[in-house]
Motif scaffolding. Structure first.
Motif, PDB file in Angstrom:
ATOM      1  N   THR A 233       0.836  -1.210   0.000  1.00  0.00           N
ATOM      2  CA  THR A 233       0.000   0.000   0.000  1.00  0.00           C
ATOM      3  C   THR A 233       0.866   1.254   0.000  1.00  0.00           C
ATOM      4  O   THR A 233       0.592   2.220  -0.727  1.00  0.00           O
ATOM      5  CB  THR A 233      -0.909   0.004   1.236  1.00  0.00           C
ATOM      6  OG1 THR A 233      -1.682  -1.192   1.253  1.00  0.00           O
ATOM      7  CG2 THR A 233      -1.841   1.194   1.224  1.00  0.00           C
ATOM      8  N   PHE A 234       1.905   1.255   0.834  1.00  0.00           N
ATOM      9  CA  PHE A 234       2.833   2.394   0.860  1.00  0.00           C
ATOM     10  C   PHE A 234       3.431   2.614  -0.524  1.00  0.00           C
ATOM     11  O   PHE A 234       3.477   3.756  -1.022  1.00  0.00           O
ATOM     12  CB  PHE A 234       3.943   2.130   1.886  1.00  0.00           C
ATOM     13  CG  PHE A 234       5.056   3.151   1.855  1.00  0.00           C
ATOM     14  CD1 PHE A 234       4.957   4.315   2.576  1.00  0.00           C
ATOM     15  CD2 PHE A 234       6.199   2.939   1.088  1.00  0.00           C
ATOM     16  CE1 PHE A 234       5.978   5.260   2.551  1.00  0.00           C
ATOM     17  CE2 PHE A 234       7.220   3.871   1.044  1.00  0.00           C
ATOM     18  CZ  PHE A 234       7.110   5.040   1.780  1.00  0.00           C
ATOM     19  N   TYR A 235       3.907   1.535  -1.146  1.00  0.00           N
ATOM     20  CA  TYR A 235       4.531   1.673  -2.465  1.00  0.00           C
ATOM     21  C   TYR A 235       3.553   2.270  -3.476  1.00  0.00           C
ATOM     22  O   TYR A 235       3.907   3.192  -4.225  1.00  0.00           O
ATOM     23  CB  TYR A 235       5.023   0.328  -2.997  1.00  0.00           C
ATOM     24  CG  TYR A 235       5.317   0.406  -4.485  1.00  0.00           C
ATOM     25  CD1 TYR A 235       6.483   1.008  -4.945  1.00  0.00           C
ATOM     26  CD2 TYR A 235       4.389  -0.030  -5.427  1.00  0.00           C
ATOM     27  CE1 TYR A 235       6.735   1.150  -6.300  1.00  0.00           C
ATOM     28  CE2 TYR A 235       4.633   0.097  -6.784  1.00  0.00           C
ATOM     29  CZ  TYR A 235       5.808   0.688  -7.211  1.00  0.00           C
ATOM     30  OH  TYR A 235       6.036   0.847  -8.556  1.00  0.00           O
ATOM     31  N   TYR A 236       2.326   1.774  -3.486  1.00  0.00           N
ATOM     32  CA  TYR A 236       1.419   2.145  -4.565  1.00  0.00           C
ATOM     33  C   TYR A 236       1.031   3.621  -4.496  1.00  0.00           C
ATOM     34  O   TYR A 236       0.959   4.304  -5.518  1.00  0.00           O
ATOM     35  CB  TYR A 236       0.170   1.263  -4.524  1.00  0.00           C
ATOM     36  CG  TYR A 236      -0.339   0.910  -5.895  1.00  0.00           C
ATOM     37  CD1 TYR A 236       0.482   0.248  -6.811  1.00  0.00           C
ATOM     38  CD2 TYR A 236      -1.633   1.245  -6.310  1.00  0.00           C
ATOM     39  CE1 TYR A 236       0.016  -0.074  -8.077  1.00  0.00           C
ATOM     40  CE2 TYR A 236      -2.098   0.916  -7.562  1.00  0.00           C
ATOM     41  CZ  TYR A 236      -1.263   0.265  -8.439  1.00  0.00           C
ATOM     42  OH  TYR A 236      -1.720  -0.053  -9.695  1.00  0.00           O
ATOM     43  N   LYS A 241       1.185   8.912  -6.751  1.00  0.00           N
ATOM     44  CA  LYS A 241       1.214  10.349  -6.457  1.00  0.00           C
ATOM     45  C   LYS A 241      -0.125  11.000  -6.813  1.00  0.00           C
ATOM     46  O   LYS A 241      -0.231  11.829  -7.719  1.00  0.00           O
ATOM     47  CB  LYS A 241       2.334  11.054  -7.237  1.00  0.00           C
ATOM     48  CG  LYS A 241       3.730  10.506  -6.998  1.00  0.00           C
ATOM     49  CD  LYS A 241       4.274  10.880  -5.657  1.00  0.00           C
ATOM     50  CE  LYS A 241       5.716  10.436  -5.485  1.00  0.00           C
ATOM     51  NZ  LYS A 241       6.221  10.618  -4.131  1.00  0.00           N
ATOM     52  N   PRO A 242      -1.187  10.656  -6.076  1.00  0.00           N
ATOM     53  CA  PRO A 242      -2.522  11.137  -6.462  1.00  0.00           C
ATOM     54  C   PRO A 242      -2.724  12.641  -6.290  1.00  0.00           C
ATOM     55  O   PRO A 242      -3.597  13.220  -6.942  1.00  0.00           O
ATOM     56  CB  PRO A 242      -3.457  10.353  -5.537  1.00  0.00           C
ATOM     57  CG  PRO A 242      -2.604   9.968  -4.375  1.00  0.00           C
ATOM     58  CD  PRO A 242      -1.230   9.766  -4.905  1.00  0.00           C
ATOM     59  N   TYR A 246       2.032  16.379  -0.420  1.00  0.00           N
ATOM     60  CA  TYR A 246       1.785  15.483   0.717  1.00  0.00           C
ATOM     61  C   TYR A 246       1.633  14.009   0.329  1.00  0.00           C
ATOM     62  O   TYR A 246       1.056  13.223   1.087  1.00  0.00           O
ATOM     63  CB  TYR A 246       0.527  15.922   1.492  1.00  0.00           C
ATOM     64  CG  TYR A 246       0.615  17.299   2.091  1.00  0.00           C
ATOM     65  CD1 TYR A 246       1.688  17.675   2.904  1.00  0.00           C
ATOM     66  CD2 TYR A 246      -0.380  18.246   1.852  1.00  0.00           C
ATOM     67  CE1 TYR A 246       1.762  18.940   3.456  1.00  0.00           C
ATOM     68  CE2 TYR A 246      -0.315  19.519   2.399  1.00  0.00           C
ATOM     69  CZ  TYR A 246       0.759  19.861   3.198  1.00  0.00           C
ATOM     70  OH  TYR A 246       0.834  21.123   3.745  1.00  0.00           O
ATOM     71  N   ASN A 247       2.135  13.603  -0.821  1.00  0.00           N
ATOM     72  CA  ASN A 247       1.960  12.207  -1.253  1.00  0.00           C
ATOM     73  C   ASN A 247       2.749  11.233  -0.372  1.00  0.00           C
ATOM     74  O   ASN A 247       2.249  10.150  -0.044  1.00  0.00           O
ATOM     75  CB  ASN A 247       2.404  12.058  -2.710  1.00  0.00           C
ATOM     76  CG  ASN A 247       1.463  12.762  -3.661  1.00  0.00           C
ATOM     77  OD1 ASN A 247       0.324  12.373  -3.841  1.00  0.00           O
ATOM     78  ND2 ASN A 247       1.949  13.837  -4.275  1.00  0.00           N
ATOM     79  N   GLU A 248       3.983  11.592   0.004  1.00  0.00           N
ATOM     80  CA  GLU A 248       4.792  10.709   0.830  1.00  0.00           C
ATOM     81  C   GLU A 248       4.172  10.537   2.217  1.00  0.00           C
ATOM     82  O   GLU A 248       4.124   9.417   2.746  1.00  0.00           O
ATOM     83  CB  GLU A 248       6.218  11.258   0.973  1.00  0.00           C
ATOM     84  CG  GLU A 248       7.021  11.279  -0.322  1.00  0.00           C
ATOM     85  CD  GLU A 248       6.706  12.495  -1.197  1.00  0.00           C
ATOM     86  OE1 GLU A 248       5.937  13.376  -0.737  1.00  0.00           O
ATOM     87  OE2 GLU A 248       7.227  12.559  -2.322  1.00  0.00           O
ATOM     88  N   GLU A 249       3.672  11.643   2.783  1.00  0.00           N
ATOM     89  CA  GLU A 249       3.028  11.559   4.090  1.00  0.00           C
ATOM     90  C   GLU A 249       1.777  10.682   4.035  1.00  0.00           C
ATOM     91  O   GLU A 249       1.544   9.858   4.935  1.00  0.00           O
ATOM     92  CB  GLU A 249       2.648  12.960   4.592  1.00  0.00           C
ATOM     93  CG  GLU A 249       3.821  13.844   4.957  1.00  0.00           C
ATOM     94  CD  GLU A 249       4.409  14.581   3.760  1.00  0.00           C
ATOM     95  OE1 GLU A 249       5.224  15.495   3.968  1.00  0.00           O
ATOM     96  OE2 GLU A 249       4.058  14.240   2.607  1.00  0.00           O
TER      97      GLU A 249
END
Length: 528
Positions: A233-236, A241-242, A246-249
């Motif tokens: 889930t983290f990887y996807y 990058k939706p 704040y995509n990484e957070e």
């Protein structure tokens, strides 16, 4: 050849090596043959998952024996921490732990944004004191709001809206002018070694990729290990990058949400995986390797390498918090109430030398005289005691209860009534009523009956294990629903072992597997 085979196994078991790692280890670039053998060895443990790369190729995970062992250990530790967290809540020691753990996490967030903040700032945010924050520190408060959402609403269903809620919290407003990004992602698309890192799918495909992720979590891979599913889930989200920021957070928060939703519950929010946000270059290098080989095992191995230390710190924080609460209770000063006064056990009385001489005899004649006087006083007291009328004994009778649940408790309590200047006991009935919501509480089998059934099951069916027989003998009530988490806590095994054992009992015809909400439950089947 035996030496080469050992090296091939080593590159997948001791460390899930990349091709570059093999080159460094072998000290030569001529490793194509060895690399082919390594891939061949890994292929027997490969498991495809329902997540696709930008070129529509499915990713896989390699569950080698060593990785499986690590996953089982991690899930067992997570389960233990979840139980300890629940105990802290029951013992009202949770506030100290929340303060310590969240303070560590918020420091990591400050570090990732290069914010300098005093410890009092973190404490005020965690305690929700309401103190105003400067503009550069607002993101710390918003991130903490996301953590609270995970902790206190851990069983809330996961959907595409969950991602949106995290984004709303981080943006600090419900009035968003846009949701998913509408332009191409302009973040890091650097090159590492020999492949190009692909981050950010085209904006018109974001929604379909998010739907693919939700389908993946919605039991399409129900036999995938919990921790592995969270890493995927983290990887996807990191890859798709939706949003424009704040995509990484959000990827890390969603990782925690998946852990919390799948039986780890509120403690997942307090695990300091947030330190990964400060390893961006390292993370993206690992992701590049995953994309080059369509193999998410590299990222899983990266998380596993950091998890032991993170969980050890959490366990230490829990012990420290519990000890801190004990010390606080031990050394807490007693409340001073004006209506409570402490009287001395013994009162000091002044006595003169002459008075002392009258108390302590100085000759044998005086000693004998004192002795005669005491004996005479004792006889007088005995006569008074014999002549004194015996008071009537007051009995408190408790009537027998036919039904402890429905029948109120009646106790005869004597009430003293003054009659002709004499206190006479008179019985007065006081009724204590105890009502509970469920009047018919199922009792199940006794321990002796359960043991007999357990032995009977193992003798009747050699395929059933002792743990399965033990659990079924104590969880076979018709109409009840049982879960994998119950089996795990009852037997004391890893989550994956518990899941497989319950599924085996389904195959053997002891339980029926059903979906309730978005979780599997196991219902006993009536047998002859």
């Amino acid at each position: 050849m035996a030496i080469v085979n050992e090296k091939i196994k080593k590159f997948s078991e001791e460390k899930y090596a990349t091709k570059h790692d093999v080159v460094v280890e072998m000290k030569t670039n001529l490793i194509d043959g060895i690399w082919t053998q390594i891939l061949s060895y890994r292929q027997q443990f490969m498991k495809p998952i329902n997540l696709k790369h930008i070129d529509n190729t499915n990713f896989s995970i390699c569950f080698t024996p060593s990785i499986n062992a690590k996953l089982n250990t991690i899930e067992r530790k997570l389960s233990n921490l979840s139980n300890k967290y629940a105990k802290l809540q029951r013992d009202y020691n949770i506030d100290n732990y929340r303060l310590i753990s969240y303070r560590r996490i918020l420091k990591e967030i400050s570090k990732s944004y290069r914010i300098e903040a005093e410890e009092s700032v973190y404490d005020n945010i965690i305690r929700e004191s309401g103190n105003a924050l400067s503009y550069d520190k607002v993101i710390i408060q918003r991130y903490f709001n996301c953590l609270k959402e995970i902790e206190f609403n851990c069983l809330k269903d996961i959907s595409a809206d969950t991602i949106g809620e995290f984004y709303t919290y981080l943006m600090g407003t419900d009035d968003l002018t846009e949701y998913y990004r509408t332009g191409n992602y302009s973040g890091s698309n650097g090159e590492y070694s020999y492949k190009v890192l692909r981050l950010g799918v085209p904006p018109q495909k974001i929604e379909s990729y998010i739907d693919n992720l939700i389908d993946f979590l919605d039991y399409s891979n129900n036999d995938l290990d919990l921790f592995a599913k969270a890493v995927c889930t983290f990887y996807y989200i990191y890859f798709v990058k939706p949003f424009s920021t704040y995509n990484e957070e959000i990827a890390l928060l969603f990782f925690k949400k998946v852990l919390a939703y799948n039986d780890i519950e509120g403690v997942a929010a307090t695990l300091n995986f947030d330190c990964i946000l400060n390893c961006k270059d390292e993370v993206e290098k690992v992701i590049q390797e995953c994309q080059a080989n369509y193999d998410l095992t590299y990222l899983l191995d990266f998380f596993l390498a950091k998890t032991d230390k993170i969980l050890a710190n959490v366990a230490d924080e829990m012990v420290f918090s519990e000890n801190l609460s004990v010390k606080k209770d031990l050394y807490q000063s007693e409340p001073t109430n004006s209506f409570l006064t402490k009287e001395p056990l013994f009162e000091k009385v002044g006595i003169t030398k002459e008075e002392l001489n009258t108390v302590i005899p100085t000759s044998l004649e005086e000693v004998q005289a004192k002795k005669d006087t005491l004996e005479q006083e004792k006889k007088v007291q005995e006569v008074e005691i014999i002549a004194k009328p015996v008071e009537k004994e007051v009995k408190i009778e408790e009537k027998p209860q036919e039904n402890k649940v429905d029948t109120p408790r009646r106790i005869e309590i004597p009430e003293l009534i003054q009659n002709d200047k004499e206190l006479v006991p008179q019985n007065k009935t006081v009724v204590f009523s105890k009502n509970i919501a469920i009047s018919n509480v199922p009792t199940g089998l006794t321990d002796e009956e359960a043991m007999r059934l357990e032995n009977h099951l193992m003798e009747m069916n050699p395929l059933i294990t002792h743990g399965q027989a033990y659990f079924y003998a104590r969880h076979c009530t018709i109409g009840m629903f049982y879960t994998v988490n119950q089996y795990q806590k009852e037997i004391g095994c890893a989550y994956e072992t518990a899941r497989k054992s319950m599924n085996d009992l389904v195959v053997l015809g002891y339980y029926k597997k059903e979906i309730m909400g978005k979780k599997f439950v196991y219902v006993p089947i009536k047998r002859n």
